[in-house]
Design an enzyme around this catalytic site. Structure first.
Site, PDB file in Angstrom:
ATOM      1  N   SER A 170       1.021   8.889   4.917  1.00  0.00           N
ATOM      2  CA  SER A 170       0.480   8.795   3.565  1.00  0.00           C
ATOM      3  C   SER A 170       1.594   9.149   2.600  1.00  0.00           C
ATOM      4  CB  SER A 170      -0.695   9.757   3.375  1.00  0.00           C
ATOM      5  OG  SER A 170      -1.079   9.804   2.015  1.00  0.00           O
ATOM      6  N   ARG A 171       1.948   8.208   1.726  1.00  0.00           N
ATOM      7  CA  ARG A 171       3.064   8.445   0.810  1.00  0.00           C
ATOM      8  C   ARG A 171       2.684   9.392  -0.321  1.00  0.00           C
ATOM      9  NH1 ARG A 171       3.718   2.617   1.607  1.00  0.00           N
ATOM     10  NH2 ARG A 171       5.149   2.378   3.344  1.00  0.00           N
ATOM     11  N   VAL A 172       1.394   9.682  -0.457  1.00  0.00           N
ATOM     12  CA  VAL A 172       0.964  10.684  -1.431  1.00  0.00           C
ATOM     13  C   VAL A 172       1.111  12.076  -0.842  1.00  0.00           C
ATOM     14  CG1 VAL A 172      -1.024  11.542  -2.735  1.00  0.00           C
ATOM     15  CG2 VAL A 172      -0.582   9.102  -2.612  1.00  0.00           C
ATOM     16  N   THR A 192       0.820  -1.220   0.000  1.00  0.00           N
ATOM     17  CA  THR A 192       0.000   0.000   0.000  1.00  0.00           C
ATOM     18  C   THR A 192       0.855   1.273   0.000  1.00  0.00           C
ATOM     19  OG1 THR A 192      -0.200  -0.323   2.398  1.00  0.00           O
ATOM     20  CG2 THR A 192      -2.043  -1.030   1.050  1.00  0.00           C
TER      21      THR A 192
END
Length: 514
Positions: A372-374, A346
């Site tokens: 959150s990598r976004v 994920t």
């Protein structure tokens, strides 16, 4: 002439038989039980192909189908999609030449179905005109584009500090009874606030109790969210084969909207039980077991499912499929086998901590582990402006709070930071099934990070927040509409926000004194 006609008729019949049996291959059941079957003789069967068990066709009964999973040298292992009591040793089995498909499309919105697309809500038959294979390749990299548009959850702590973008895969992880399902149900309910770009939701319940699912369906119905939602149920009483298929069916239903250029959301609740079901099937099919008895391809099982979540570029329609898988941990152990597998697939995780939950901080978000990598790419300019300060202030507060227990003498600046941190923590608390629209969140967080709550008692923060929302709805509807449209805080809007918060504070003090 008659002989020519007879010869031509025979040719047509032979051609028809050839076409009918082109993909058919006949075998016999060697062993059946526990939702799986061993079949001998299907030497032309394909992996994932549907097979039909012919032993129960007497008295007009519906056929029972299965899906071929194991292709061995002399046997085929298949999961049975029905009651195995109707199948016995020696029964004939034939291939169908088809991959398992489920109905998809708008006809399923507002419905509760099983993983095979059969209705479970007593609202009549589902009139679906489109069917889709439950297993499809994930979109290639060339077909995708960067995740850049927010999926608003309606939860202040998530939207401000761990933003989720449309097309992202964000894991929700934590022990049982820490609010994981409540978080995703809030997210579904909040999509009613999305007027311009609606999100179609698919909630997949894997191994949950039917009573719990009934409550969720009732909560969604009460909030008016069922009109854009489909619930797929594989309950705890269903066989492992049905639990195994559930997330793939739900994904196919959500992909329909993505491929039509729309935005969709699929929730897998939860993939821990999905892994258990797959382990059970694999052991029954005599597959070699690995770590914790899971088969070697359990990582591939979840990766091929979650990789189907994507934001497509405009050339491919511009649709998106967001995935929110849920994983249950044991005593907060995120380093166990299945949790680490899904974490690595994920684009970030939201970790809900038991201690915070019992301390009354809900959602029980552990900001240290959650990520959150976004990141801010999936935030509006307005939220980005207030959220940067928020995360920094909370991080400083938690660091200082750890040292408070070692000494009581605090300077004025440290004391102010601690008081500010307490108020922000209180502001981020949120009741279940009460998502907050983006524009209201921005104004409330603006008040929190800019010190407007300093002179309000800690126990009154929640009450003031509700009063502020009421004041905004009744007196500042134009401000809310401007924020909703522009999605950023311009100098003009900022001045109106400051005035609105100031007036709300004055009115709140008058209200409390009367």
């Amino acid at each position: 002439m008659n002989s020519d006609y007879i010869i031509e008729s025979l040719k047509e019949k032979i051609k028809g038989i050839k076409e009918e049996t082109k993909f058919q291959n006949i075998g016999r059941v060697v062993k059946v039980g526990d939702g799986v079957s061993q079949i001998q003789g299907l030497d032309k069967v394909m992996a994932g192909e549907m097979v039909e068990f012919a032993g129960n066709n007497s008295a007009g009964a519906d056929s029972i189908y299965g899906v071929a999973l194991n292709l061995e040298e002399d046997l085929v292992g298949a999961i049975v999609l029905g009651d195995t009591s109707h199948i016995k040793e020696g029964d004939l089995v034939r291939t169908t030449g088809k991959i398992l498909q489920v109905p998809v499309g708008e006809a399923l919105l507002g419905r509760v179905v099983d993983p095979l697309g059969n209705q479970l809500d007593d609202k009549g038959a589902i009139e679906a005109k489109t069917f889709s294979p439950i297993e499809k390749p994930a979109p290639g990299i060339v077909a995708r584009e960067q995740v850049n548009y927010p999926l608003q959850t309606g939860v202040k702590a998530i939207d401000s500090m761990i933003p989720i973008g449309r097309g992202q895969r964000e894991l929700i992880i934590g022990d049982r009874q820490t609010g994981k399902t409540a978080l995703v149900i809030d997210t579904i309910i909040n999509q009613a606030n999305e007027k311009t770009k609606p999100v179609y939701c698919v909630y997949v319940a894997i191994g949950q109790k039917k009573a719990k699912i009934a409550k969720i369906a009732a909560a969604l119905g009460k909030a008016g969210a069922m009109k854009y939602t489909t619930i797929v149920i594989a309950s705890a009483s269903d066989p492992a084969s049905i639990l195994y298929l559930a997330p793939f069916s739900g994904c196919a239903m959500a992909e329909y909207f993505r491929d039509k250029g729309m935005d969709s959301l699929v929730i897998y609740d939860d993939l821990s039980k999905h892994a258990w079901a797959y382990r059970e099937i694999s052991l029954l099919l005599r597959r070699p077991s690995g770590r914790e008895a899971y088969p070697g391809d359990v990582f591939y099982l979840h990766s091929r499912l979650l990789e189907r979540a994507a934001k497509l570029n405009q050339k491919n329609g511009g649709g998106s499929l967001t995935a929110l898988p849920i994983i249950e941990t044991q005593s907060g152990d995120v380093t166990a086998y299945i949790p680490t597998n899904v974490i690595s697939i994920t684009d970030g995780q939201i970790f809900l901590e038991t201690d915070l939950f019992y301390a009354g901080i809900r959602p029980a978000l552990n900001v240290g582990i959650s990520v959150s990598r976004v990141g801010s790419a999936a935030q509006t300019k307005a939220m980005k402006k207030v959220a940067g300060r928020l995360r920094l202030d909370l991080a400083q507060f938690r660091e200082l709070a750890a040292f408070m227990q070692f000494g009581s003498d605090l300077d004025e600046a440290t004391r102010k930071r601690i008081e500010q941190g307490k108020r922000l923590t209180e502001l981020l608390k949120q009741p279940q099934y009460e998502p907050i629209p983006f524009e209201k969140q921005v104004i409330a967080l603006y008040a929190g990070v800019n010190g407007y709550l300093e002179d309000i008692a800690l126990e009154k923060i929640s009450e003031f927040e509700k009063f502020l929302y009421h004041e905004l709805e009744t007196k500042e509807s134009e401000l809310l509409e401007k924020l909703r449209r522009s999605r950023e805080i311009t100098p003009e809007i900022e001045e109106i926000i400051k005035r609105a918060i100031g007036e709300a504070k004055e009115n709140f003090k008058v209200y409390k004194s009367t």
